[in-house]
Design an enzyme around this catalytic site. Sequence first.
Site, PDB file in Angstrom:
ATOM      1  N   LEU A   2       0.824  -1.215   0.000  1.00 55.61           N
ATOM      2  CA  LEU A   2       0.000   0.000   0.000  1.00 55.61           C
ATOM      3  C   LEU A   2       0.858   1.265   0.000  1.00 55.61           C
ATOM      4  CD1 LEU A   2      -2.727   1.444   0.231  1.00 55.61           C
ATOM      5  CD2 LEU A   2      -2.652   1.039   2.704  1.00 55.61           C
ATOM      6  N   ASP A  27      12.044   1.905  12.990  1.00 49.94           N
ATOM      7  CA  ASP A  27      11.250   0.819  13.588  1.00 49.94           C
ATOM      8  C   ASP A  27      10.133   1.484  14.389  1.00 49.94           C
ATOM      9  OD1 ASP A  27      10.172  -1.181  15.198  1.00 49.94           O
ATOM     10  OD2 ASP A  27      12.107  -2.165  15.510  1.00 49.94           O
ATOM     11  N   ALA A  49       2.683  -2.843   9.142  1.00 44.70           N
ATOM     12  CA  ALA A  49       1.825  -3.801   9.836  1.00 44.70           C
ATOM     13  C   ALA A  49       2.447  -5.181   9.791  1.00 44.70           C
ATOM     14  CB  ALA A  49       0.437  -3.847   9.177  1.00 44.70           C
ATOM     15  N   THR A  51       1.228  -8.390   8.572  1.00 45.68           N
ATOM     16  CA  THR A  51       0.065  -8.712   7.727  1.00 45.68           C
ATOM     17  C   THR A  51      -0.078 -10.203   7.422  1.00 45.68           C
ATOM     18  OG1 THR A  51       1.422  -8.185   5.794  1.00 45.68           O
ATOM     19  CG2 THR A  51      -0.038  -6.455   6.587  1.00 45.68           C
ATOM     20  N   TYR A 114      -4.789 -11.905  14.007  1.00 45.22           N
ATOM     21  CA  TYR A 114      -4.517 -10.705  13.193  1.00 45.22           C
ATOM     22  C   TYR A 114      -5.596  -9.651  13.448  1.00 45.22           C
ATOM     23  CZ  TYR A 114      -4.234  -7.847   8.913  1.00 45.22           C
ATOM     24  OH  TYR A 114      -4.166  -6.801   8.013  1.00 45.22           O
ATOM     25  N   LYS A 118      -5.177  -5.936  15.121  1.00 43.92           N
ATOM     26  CA  LYS A 118      -5.520  -4.725  14.355  1.00 43.92           C
ATOM     27  C   LYS A 118      -6.612  -3.926  15.079  1.00 43.92           C
ATOM     28  CE  LYS A 118      -4.210  -3.575  10.726  1.00 43.92           C
ATOM     29  NZ  LYS A 118      -3.087  -2.695  10.314  1.00 43.92           N
TER      30      LYS A 118
HETATM   31  N1  LIG Z   1      -2.846  -6.751   2.155  1.00 37.94           N
HETATM   32  C1  LIG Z   1      -4.154  -6.804   2.402  1.00 37.94           C
HETATM   33  O1  LIG Z   1      -4.919  -7.579   1.771  1.00 37.94           O
HETATM   34  C2  LIG Z   1      -4.754  -5.905   3.456  1.00 37.94           C
HETATM   35  C3  LIG Z   1      -6.132  -6.010   3.685  1.00 37.94           C
HETATM   36  C4  LIG Z   1      -6.704  -5.173   4.639  1.00 37.94           C
HETATM   37  C5  LIG Z   1      -5.940  -4.265   5.329  1.00 37.94           C
HETATM   38  N2  LIG Z   1      -4.604  -4.190   5.110  1.00 37.94           N
HETATM   39  C6  LIG Z   1      -3.834  -3.214   5.885  1.00 37.94           C
HETATM   40  O2  LIG Z   1      -3.260  -2.280   4.995  1.00 37.94           O
HETATM   41  C7  LIG Z   1      -2.005  -1.833   5.503  1.00 37.94           C
HETATM   42  C8  LIG Z   1      -0.911  -2.042   4.471  1.00 37.94           C
HETATM   43  O3  LIG Z   1      -0.870  -3.403   4.120  1.00 37.94           O
HETATM   44  P1  LIG Z   1       0.171  -3.964   3.023  1.00 37.94           P
HETATM   45  O4  LIG Z   1      -0.456  -5.190   2.449  1.00 37.94           O
HETATM   46  O5  LIG Z   1       0.626  -2.863   2.165  1.00 37.94           O
HETATM   47  O6  LIG Z   1       1.349  -4.416   3.997  1.00 37.94           O
HETATM   48  P2  LIG Z   1       2.776  -5.028   3.632  1.00 37.94           P
HETATM   49  O7  LIG Z   1       3.031  -4.998   2.159  1.00 37.94           O
HETATM   50  O8  LIG Z   1       2.858  -6.338   4.371  1.00 37.94           O
HETATM   51  O9  LIG Z   1       3.743  -3.970   4.298  1.00 37.94           O
HETATM   52  C9  LIG Z   1       3.855  -3.843   5.676  1.00 37.94           C
HETATM   53  C10 LIG Z   1       5.198  -3.211   5.942  1.00 37.94           C
HETATM   54  O10 LIG Z   1       5.325  -2.973   7.352  1.00 37.94           O
HETATM   55  C11 LIG Z   1       6.686  -3.126   7.652  1.00 37.94           C
HETATM   56  N3  LIG Z   1       6.920  -3.325   9.079  1.00 37.94           N
HETATM   57  C12 LIG Z   1       6.655  -4.413   9.815  1.00 37.94           C
HETATM   58  N4  LIG Z   1       7.063  -4.203  11.101  1.00 37.94           N
HETATM   59  C13 LIG Z   1       7.606  -2.955  11.154  1.00 37.94           C
HETATM   60  C14 LIG Z   1       8.194  -2.182  12.171  1.00 37.94           C
HETATM   61  N5  LIG Z   1       8.315  -2.651  13.431  1.00 37.94           N
HETATM   62  N6  LIG Z   1       8.644  -0.928  11.872  1.00 37.94           N
HETATM   63  C15 LIG Z   1       8.526  -0.468  10.609  1.00 37.94           C
HETATM   64  N7  LIG Z   1       7.969  -1.150   9.593  1.00 37.94           N
HETATM   65  C16 LIG Z   1       7.511  -2.390   9.865  1.00 37.94           C
HETATM   66  C17 LIG Z   1       7.074  -4.353   6.841  1.00 37.94           C
HETATM   67  O11 LIG Z   1       8.470  -4.430   6.729  1.00 37.94           O
HETATM   68  P3  LIG Z   1       9.194  -5.854   6.484  1.00 37.94           P
HETATM   69  O12 LIG Z   1       8.950  -6.152   5.038  1.00 37.94           O
HETATM   70  O13 LIG Z   1      10.599  -5.556   6.814  1.00 37.94           O
HETATM   71  O14 LIG Z   1       8.537  -6.828   7.400  1.00 37.94           O
HETATM   72  C18 LIG Z   1       6.387  -4.068   5.515  1.00 37.94           C
HETATM   73  O15 LIG Z   1       7.206  -3.320   4.654  1.00 37.94           O
HETATM   74  C19 LIG Z   1      -1.798  -2.588   6.815  1.00 37.94           C
HETATM   75  O16 LIG Z   1      -2.256  -1.815   7.875  1.00 37.94           O
HETATM   76  C20 LIG Z   1      -2.688  -3.813   6.662  1.00 37.94           C
HETATM   77  O17 LIG Z   1      -3.093  -4.313   7.915  1.00 37.94           O
HETATM   78  C21 LIG Z   1      -3.990  -4.988   4.183  1.00 37.94           C
END
Ligand SMILES: NC(=O)c1ccc[n+]([C@@H]2O[C@H](COP(=O)([O-])OP(=O)(O)OC[C@H]3O[C@@H](n4cnc5c(N)ncnc54)[C@H](OP(=O)(O)O)[C@@H]3O)[C@@H](O)[C@H]2O)c1
Length: 271
Positions: A2, A27, A49, A51, A114, A118
């Site tokens: 995202l 972090d 997050a 995820t 999860y 959240k």
């Molecule tokens: N994907 C879906 O289908 C979905 C659906 C509903 C809601 N959402 C929400 O939408 C948002 C974005 O989702 P996304 O799919 O784009 O997530 P994503 O691609 O999994 O990205 C999450 C990022 O958070 C980073 N992260 C984890 N722990 C961290 C920390 N302690 N400090 C800093 N960064 C950290 C991760 O880094 P690393 O790569 O190093 O772990 C990763 O780059 C989230 O809030 C998620 O809950 C997602």
Amino acid sequence: MLAADVIEALRAAGATDVVPTDRDELDILDADAVALAVAECDLLINCAAFTAVDAAEEQESLAHAVNATGPGILARAAAVAGARMVHFSTDYVFAGDATEPYAEDAPTTPTGAYGRTKAAGEEAVRASGADALILRTAYLYGRGGPCFPKTIAKAGRERGALSVVDDQIGQPTWTRDVAAFMVRLLQADAPAGTYHATSAGQGSWYDFAREIVASADLGDIVTPTDSSAYERPAPRPAWSVLGHGATEALGIEGIGDWRERWAVAADEVLA
Ligand SMILES: NC(=O)c1ccc[n+]([C@@H]2O[C@H](COP(=O)([O-])OP(=O)(O)OC[C@H]3O[C@@H](n4cnc5c(N)ncnc54)[C@H](OP(=O)(O)O)[C@@H]3O)[C@@H](O)[C@H]2O)c1
């Protein structure tokens, strides 16, 4: 995933000083580093997050740290700095057993780790005193990460036939649309609160897979199945449709119908 489109949307909207950070640079669990990083910000957007929905069942304390403790740290720093905050959440805060779309203010009822973490993150942000927009999204796909359309197109090409569940219903949503919707909320100076950043309409993973294989010119290769065919550690919401009453009341344009938006997104996401 995202964040890639959020950064681009902010720049396209004219933001001149966007500072993307990843885990190595900041972090979100490091309160001192967060306070320092946020001190001069007007706007703080949290896309970080944990995820991995199934892994969260085994690692709930780590998931809680990233999904609840971290957002609380960020939100308190935003409150101190007087910055606006955007925090992303999920349909998994609901059990997915409704028959009407979930309103923004419906009580949360998560059934898995999860979703619990959240939901706790939402509460931490609300309790912080920050001027925060909490945007729940769902069934997310985008160019910037692994996602359902990429998996289906790859599996379809490799296997030639696919079975996909038709008893989980939701709103497939493009990250680019979530980012544009977020910008509209910010430009409208929407009041702090919870909003649903999902496409309109509803469909099953099977419905979505059919659209994906059509876009990828793979022919009629998808057959429906039900969730009992796929045992997974975490429960999946069966009917995860989010209502958009809060944005409609503000007169802010929502995200369009999921099929129409997929037709626009397909080439970019499957490239
Ligand atoms: N994907 C879906 O289908 C979905 C659906 C509903 C809601 N959402 C929400 O939408 C948002 C974005 O989702 P996304 O799919 O784009 O997530 P994503 O691609 O999994 O990205 C999450 C990022 O958070 C980073 N992260 C984890 N722990 C961290 C920390 N302690 N400090 C800093 N960064 C950290 C991760 O880094 P690393 O790569 O190093 O772990 C990763 O780059 C989230 O809030 C998620 O809950 C997602």
